[in-house]
Scaffold this active site. Structure first.
Site, short mmCIF file in Angstrom:
data_model
loop_
_atom_site.label_atom_id
_atom_site.label_comp_id
_atom_site.label_asym_id
_atom_site.label_seq_id
_atom_site.Cartn_x
_atom_site.Cartn_y
_atom_site.Cartn_z
N LYS A 11 0.82 -1.21 0.00
CA LYS A 11 0.00 0.00 0.00
C LYS A 11 0.86 1.28 0.00
CE LYS A 11 -3.94 -2.30 2.18
NZ LYS A 11 -4.98 -2.21 3.24
N TYR A 51 -12.28 -1.62 -4.24
CA TYR A 51 -12.87 -1.79 -2.90
C TYR A 51 -14.39 -1.69 -2.90
CZ TYR A 51 -8.33 -1.94 -0.58
OH TYR A 51 -7.09 -2.32 -0.14
N PHE A 59 -15.62 3.69 6.44
CA PHE A 59 -14.28 4.18 6.07
C PHE A 59 -14.02 4.11 4.56
CE2 PHE A 59 -13.96 -0.28 7.46
CZ PHE A 59 -13.40 -0.87 6.33
N ARG A 87 -2.60 -14.59 4.78
CA ARG A 87 -3.27 -13.83 5.84
C ARG A 87 -2.49 -13.99 7.16
NH1 ARG A 87 -7.37 -10.22 4.39
NH2 ARG A 87 -8.02 -10.41 6.55
N THR A 93 -5.60 -6.87 10.70
CA THR A 93 -5.86 -5.59 10.01
C THR A 93 -5.31 -4.42 10.82
OG1 THR A 93 -7.93 -6.57 9.21
CG2 THR A 93 -7.69 -4.17 9.00
N ARG A 104 2.54 -6.74 8.88
CA ARG A 104 1.89 -5.54 9.43
C ARG A 104 2.51 -5.14 10.77
NH1 ARG A 104 -4.26 -7.06 7.48
NH2 ARG A 104 -4.27 -5.83 5.56
N ASN A 114 -2.04 0.16 6.55
CA ASN A 114 -1.54 -1.07 7.17
C ASN A 114 -0.65 -1.91 6.23
OD1 ASN A 114 -3.56 -1.98 5.54
ND2 ASN A 114 -4.77 -2.96 7.13
N HIS A 117 -2.18 -5.49 1.48
CA HIS A 117 -3.49 -6.13 1.30
C HIS A 117 -3.25 -7.62 1.08
CE1 HIS A 117 -7.45 -7.03 -0.45
NE2 HIS A 117 -6.79 -7.71 -1.38
N GLU A 128 -9.26 -10.34 -7.92
CA GLU A 128 -8.34 -9.23 -7.67
C GLU A 128 -7.09 -9.33 -8.55
OE1 GLU A 128 -9.87 -8.70 -3.05
OE2 GLU A 128 -7.84 -9.46 -3.40
P1 GDP Z 1 -8.11 -6.66 5.61
O1 GDP Z 1 -8.80 -7.81 4.91
O2 GDP Z 1 -7.28 -7.11 6.80
O3 GDP Z 1 -7.33 -5.78 4.68
O4 GDP Z 1 -9.26 -5.76 6.27
P2 GDP Z 1 -10.72 -5.32 5.74
O5 GDP Z 1 -11.12 -6.10 4.52
O6 GDP Z 1 -11.63 -5.33 6.93
O7 GDP Z 1 -10.53 -3.79 5.34
C1 GDP Z 1 -9.93 -3.41 4.12
C2 GDP Z 1 -8.98 -2.27 4.38
O8 GDP Z 1 -9.72 -1.13 4.82
C3 GDP Z 1 -7.98 -2.49 5.50
O9 GDP Z 1 -6.84 -3.23 5.10
C4 GDP Z 1 -7.61 -1.07 5.89
O10 GDP Z 1 -6.68 -0.48 4.97
C5 GDP Z 1 -8.96 -0.38 5.76
N1 GDP Z 1 -9.68 -0.37 7.04
C6 GDP Z 1 -10.20 -1.42 7.72
N2 GDP Z 1 -10.80 -1.04 8.85
C7 GDP Z 1 -10.69 0.31 8.89
C8 GDP Z 1 -11.12 1.32 9.81
O11 GDP Z 1 -11.77 1.03 10.84
N3 GDP Z 1 -10.80 2.62 9.50
C9 GDP Z 1 -10.12 2.96 8.37
N4 GDP Z 1 -9.83 4.26 8.13
N5 GDP Z 1 -9.69 2.03 7.48
C10 GDP Z 1 -9.97 0.74 7.73
#
Ligand code: GDP
Length: 139
Positions: A11, A51, A59, A87, A93, A104, A114, A117, A128
């Protein structure tokens, strides 16, 4: 169908801080083969498309803005049990909850920025990967 492949992005926070090499090293040392690799600057439209599944989450707008704020590195990775093992390698996350030794834990700055992805299913890994790479780029 399990494909033994997953998809990742390094990222914008991590590319801007010169962590591309460090993260790719952790990926290769974790036993993944890099199938496809490219550095791309996403437009907000492209980031929004990627996304789309998160469109209803609070968010979403911030995430789209962040993911188009600087270049990302997209890659398709191969290993037995790729989706689940990747993962595990990237960690939670929220970096505050990421285990020691994960990407991470080492590189992520916040729950949003973070560092990486990782696809959450074989089906999404394929979707993807195809979002970034044509069939002749996946070898
Ligand atoms: P991942 O599968 O671990 O990447 O997590 P998710 O699919 O839940 O979320 C996708 C991406 O959205 C995350 O990797 C973060 O970059 C972002 N994200 C997730 N939760 C939050 C949040 O609570 N706040 C913000 N600003 N970004 C978030």
């Amino acid at each position: 169908m399990a494909t033994n492949r997953t998809f990742t992005m390094i990222k914008p926070d991590a590319t801007q801080e010169n962590h591309i090499g460090g993260i790719l090293s952790m990926i290769e040392e974790g036993g993944f083969r890099i199938v496809s690799l490219k550095k791309v600057l996403l437009t907000p439209e492209r980031a929004g498309q990627f996304y789309e599944v998160h469109k209803e989450r609070p968010f979403y707008q911030d995430l789209v803005k962040y993911m188009s704020s600087g270049p990302i590195v997209a890659a398709i990775l191969e290993k037995d049990n790729a989706v689940a093992d990747f993962r595990t390698l990237i960690g939670a996350t929220n970096p505050a909850q990421a285990a020691e030794g994960t990407i991470r834990k080492k590189y992520a700055k916040s729950i949003e920025a973070n560092a990486v992805h990782g696809s959450d299913s074989d089906e999404n890994a394929q979707i993807e990967g195809n979002f970034f790479f044509t069939a002749d780029e996946q070898f």
